[in-house]
Design a protein around this motif. Sequence first.
Motif, PDB file in Angstrom:
ATOM      1  N   PRO A 155      -1.066   4.967   5.524  1.00 11.09           N
ATOM      2  CA  PRO A 155      -2.209   4.050   5.607  1.00 11.09           C
ATOM      3  C   PRO A 155      -2.572   3.723   7.053  1.00 11.09           C
ATOM      4  O   PRO A 155      -1.770   3.930   7.957  1.00 11.09           O
ATOM      5  N   GLU A 200       0.827  -1.204   0.000  1.00 10.79           N
ATOM      6  CA  GLU A 200       0.000   0.000   0.000  1.00 10.79           C
ATOM      7  C   GLU A 200       0.868   1.263   0.000  1.00 10.79           C
ATOM      8  O   GLU A 200       0.607   2.204  -0.736  1.00 10.79           O
ATOM      9  N   LEU A 201       1.931   1.220   0.811  1.00  8.32           N
ATOM     10  CA  LEU A 201       2.840   2.375   0.859  1.00  8.32           C
ATOM     11  C   LEU A 201       3.573   2.537  -0.473  1.00  8.32           C
ATOM     12  O   LEU A 201       3.718   3.647  -0.986  1.00  8.32           O
ATOM     13  N   GLY A 256       5.732   6.247  10.484  1.00  3.61           N
ATOM     14  CA  GLY A 256       4.793   6.316   9.357  1.00  3.61           C
ATOM     15  C   GLY A 256       4.474   7.756   8.995  1.00  3.61           C
ATOM     16  O   GLY A 256       4.423   8.121   7.808  1.00  3.61           O
ATOM     17  N   PHE A 268       0.142  -0.167   8.210  1.00  2.00           N
ATOM     18  CA  PHE A 268       1.198  -0.330   7.221  1.00  2.00           C
ATOM     19  C   PHE A 268       2.244  -1.309   7.742  1.00  2.00           C
ATOM     20  O   PHE A 268       2.490  -1.415   8.930  1.00  2.00           O
TER      21      PHE A 268
END
Lengths: 191, 238
Positions: free
Chosen positions: B82, A56-57, B144, B85
């Motif tokens: 997200p 996703e990243l 993140g 993640f």
Amino acid sequence: MGLKSILTGAVLVALLLMAAGTENTDMVWVIASFAPACVLTPMVLLSRSERFGMEELEAASRFSLRFIRIVRMFILGIFSLLLLLSVGIVLRITAAASVMEHMMLVVFPYLVSAYGAMLVTRKWHGKENIFGVLAVCIFGGLLPYAERSIRLSGRPTNAVILLLTAMILGAMFRECRLYVKESENLSWNLS
Amino acid sequence: MELILNQVTKQYPGTVAVDRISADLRPGVIGLLGSNGAGKTTLMRMICGIIKPTSGTIRFRYDNDTLNVSEEMYRDALGYLPQDFGYYPDFTGRKFLMYMAALKGIDKRTAKRKCEELLKTVSLEKAANKKIKSYSGGMKQRLGIAQAVLNDPKILILDEPTAGLDPQERVRFRNLIAELGKDAIVIFSTHIVSDVEHVADRIIMMKDGVVIFDGKGTDIREDLESFYLRSFEGKENE
């Protein structure tokens, strides 16, 4: 690439060099059986994002997932090519194997394993798919022995070897294309 | 600078996750409020280009002339955190940021400088060389956040960014996104009302895939939390 991968590579090279020095024709089968196991490393690296939840990243980064997958496949393709070439040289030194023998004993099982592993990775999502890839590699490792039995009952012609290799190579390319296409389904639509 | 969502819909078999959402988003902090399953994550993933809308368009106007920017330019302007993640277990915090910087196309020298700056901003400079698998939940979340802002994004999408942060970190984080919201479109989703009411210039409330409120916190004549709970009463009692 982590330390483990480097160590595995080093052990493999050492084994190949040892095999090259033995002048033992039985080593041909050992080397041929080990080659498909090397598919594991590229496949582990190829499906790394998915296994560790980084997809996703990576998908939201500057380079598209498609681009990242193509680059990874290119690098791993070169790795495979170098590996097959090294095994070919070792076989030549050890058992004076011809190009066709190399193709039948090493390239064909390697490609069958790589194709199967790609198929498993594309169809089976999740961390567990590595077990499927492992099963495919074991099957690939047994192929040289099956070929040995076939050889005992009659040597396949060069045309048959080339045809089989071309077929599996074609299937392999198709699988790579589908793998890249799969990423396109996730990609951005700026319509 | 403007992000234009036009009738954006995402349909899965048997369910409509996001139903014809339209909005013009400009620089500032936009709080996306909604309970679990409201469609926040799906909407954010569509904005990030990770999933394709079933119908509708998402367009980014960088300046007055350019409405349809290239995919690369759009991605270049994007920062994303997200909800959940992953990370490569053999990566340290610093290596993870350098890897993300490479994926974002940042040159090595700038990436090194940015990484050091951000490690300091998110208070991870001491743990920078430790493997991520040894990090606590809050540390991972801060890492993140750092990767999301590495490329000085023009559009910053943060999905539940305050999850796992302690109260002190939460306050620091709010200040950070308020600062970022001066020059960028910051969309952050949460179901914690207090996170939104302190920093959001605009609040978008979602329920069952549709927007049920879009406006400023001051437009609501009652306490935001009461309004939010009243809006989701039916859902909460189910």
